[in-house]
Design a protein around this motif. Structure first.
Motif, PDB file in Angstrom:
ATOM      1  N   GLU A  63      42.900  17.693  42.908  1.00  0.00           N
ATOM      2  CA  GLU A  63      43.495  18.948  43.319  1.00  0.00           C
ATOM      3  C   GLU A  63      43.792  19.679  42.031  1.00  0.00           C
ATOM      4  O   GLU A  63      44.783  19.281  41.347  1.00  0.00           O
ATOM      5  N   LEU A  64      43.139  20.761  42.314  1.00  0.00           N
ATOM      6  CA  LEU A  64      43.476  21.580  41.036  1.00  0.00           C
ATOM      7  C   LEU A  64      44.157  23.044  41.441  1.00  0.00           C
ATOM      8  O   LEU A  64      43.924  23.639  42.317  1.00  0.00           O
ATOM      9  N   HIS A  65      45.403  23.369  40.738  1.00  0.00           N
ATOM     10  CA  HIS A  65      46.130  24.451  40.853  1.00  0.00           C
ATOM     11  C   HIS A  65      46.296  25.281  39.357  1.00  0.00           C
ATOM     12  O   HIS A  65      46.731  24.656  38.556  1.00  0.00           O
ATOM     13  N   VAL A  66      45.657  26.389  39.521  1.00  0.00           N
ATOM     14  CA  VAL A  66      45.604  26.934  38.362  1.00  0.00           C
ATOM     15  C   VAL A  66      46.873  28.040  38.674  1.00  0.00           C
ATOM     16  O   VAL A  66      46.546  29.067  39.291  1.00  0.00           O
ATOM     17  N   LEU A  67      47.605  28.174  37.815  1.00  0.00           N
ATOM     18  CA  LEU A  67      48.888  29.189  37.874  1.00  0.00           C
ATOM     19  C   LEU A  67      49.042  30.121  36.785  1.00  0.00           C
ATOM     20  O   LEU A  67      48.693  30.197  35.627  1.00  0.00           O
ATOM     21  N   GLY A  68      49.736  31.320  37.068  1.00  0.00           N
ATOM     22  CA  GLY A  68      49.920  32.413  36.236  1.00  0.00           C
ATOM     23  C   GLY A  68      50.984  32.072  35.129  1.00  0.00           C
ATOM     24  O   GLY A  68      51.773  32.562  35.290  1.00  0.00           O
ATOM     25  N   THR A  69      50.727  31.297  34.378  1.00  0.00           N
ATOM     26  CA  THR A  69      51.447  30.798  33.486  1.00  0.00           C
ATOM     27  C   THR A  69      50.749  30.575  32.029  1.00  0.00           C
ATOM     28  O   THR A  69      49.624  30.437  31.861  1.00  0.00           O
ATOM     29  N   GLY A  70      51.560  30.109  31.088  1.00  0.00           N
ATOM     30  CA  GLY A  70      50.945  29.708  29.685  1.00  0.00           C
ATOM     31  C   GLY A  70      50.968  28.225  29.575  1.00  0.00           C
ATOM     32  O   GLY A  70      50.660  27.396  30.438  1.00  0.00           O
ATOM     33  N   ARG A  77      57.447  27.115  35.571  1.00  0.00           N
ATOM     34  CA  ARG A  77      56.879  27.252  37.033  1.00  0.00           C
ATOM     35  C   ARG A  77      57.395  26.174  37.947  1.00  0.00           C
ATOM     36  O   ARG A  77      56.753  25.573  38.750  1.00  0.00           O
ATOM     37  N   LEU A  78      58.554  25.640  37.403  1.00  0.00           N
ATOM     38  CA  LEU A  78      58.932  24.203  37.911  1.00  0.00           C
ATOM     39  C   LEU A  78      59.211  24.459  39.571  1.00  0.00           C
ATOM     40  O   LEU A  78      58.977  23.599  40.157  1.00  0.00           O
ATOM     41  N   PRO A  79      59.767  25.466  40.038  1.00  0.00           N
ATOM     42  CA  PRO A  79      59.962  25.609  41.220  1.00  0.00           C
ATOM     43  C   PRO A  79      58.742  25.509  42.173  1.00  0.00           C
ATOM     44  O   PRO A  79      58.625  25.344  43.371  1.00  0.00           O
ATOM     45  N   GLU A  80      57.862  25.960  41.501  1.00  0.00           N
ATOM     46  CA  GLU A  80      56.298  26.160  42.209  1.00  0.00           C
ATOM     47  C   GLU A  80      55.620  24.646  42.058  1.00  0.00           C
ATOM     48  O   GLU A  80      54.890  24.293  42.963  1.00  0.00           O
ATOM     49  N   ILE A  81      55.784  24.093  41.090  1.00  0.00           N
ATOM     50  CA  ILE A  81      55.207  22.759  40.698  1.00  0.00           C
ATOM     51  C   ILE A  81      55.407  21.634  41.215  1.00  0.00           C
ATOM     52  O   ILE A  81      54.838  20.818  41.897  1.00  0.00           O
ATOM     53  N   LEU A  84      54.344  20.665  44.701  1.00  0.00           N
ATOM     54  CA  LEU A  84      53.130  20.158  44.563  1.00  0.00           C
ATOM     55  C   LEU A  84      52.889  18.907  44.188  1.00  0.00           C
ATOM     56  O   LEU A  84      52.213  18.034  44.910  1.00  0.00           O
ATOM     57  N   ILE A  85      53.859  18.357  43.310  1.00  0.00           N
ATOM     58  CA  ILE A  85      53.777  16.869  42.942  1.00  0.00           C
ATOM     59  C   ILE A  85      54.366  16.268  44.024  1.00  0.00           C
ATOM     60  O   ILE A  85      53.697  14.975  44.232  1.00  0.00           O
ATOM     61  N   ALA A  86      55.361  16.796  44.673  1.00  0.00           N
ATOM     62  CA  ALA A  86      55.992  15.854  45.553  1.00  0.00           C
ATOM     63  C   ALA A  86      54.944  15.677  46.658  1.00  0.00           C
ATOM     64  O   ALA A  86      54.851  14.647  47.515  1.00  0.00           O
TER      65      ALA A  86
END
Length: 94
Positions: A63-70, A77-81, A84-86
């Motif tokens: 499962e791949l999530h590419v996010l607008g960050t570095g 992006r902890l609130p977004e990631i 996803l982990i949970a």
């Protein structure tokens, strides 16, 4: 934390041994196909986005999530990631 800076420096200077072992690591991934969640920063200047997609050659079910960050995606992006982990853990280890 004492020694953390030294450990990071040692890891950076030893990175070439990590790269030399990529073929072994890739073979292990292909053989064992562990459940895998990949979160990646689209703007990571150290590990560009094609590196994230390369994992899919060995782990096509990842499962791949590419996010607008570095590079520091978790910090940015902890609130977004975190969800996803949970969700991933809920699906994989019910």
């Amino acid at each position: 934390m004492p020694g953390r800076k030294e450990a990071q420096v040692a890891l950076a200077f030893d990175y070439h041994t990590n790269v030399a072992r990529y073929p072994l690591w890739q073979a292990w991934l292909r053989e064992h196909r562990p459940p895998t969640l990949i979160t990646w920063g689209r703007d990571d200047m150290f590990f560009p986005e094609p590196g994230a997609r390369a994992y899919l050659r060995d782990l096509p079910d990842a499962e791949l999530h590419v996010l607008g960050t570095g590079h520091f995606a978790l910090e940015d992006r902890l609130p977004e990631i975190a969800p996803l982990i949970a969700a991933f853990l809920d699906r994989v280890w019910r």
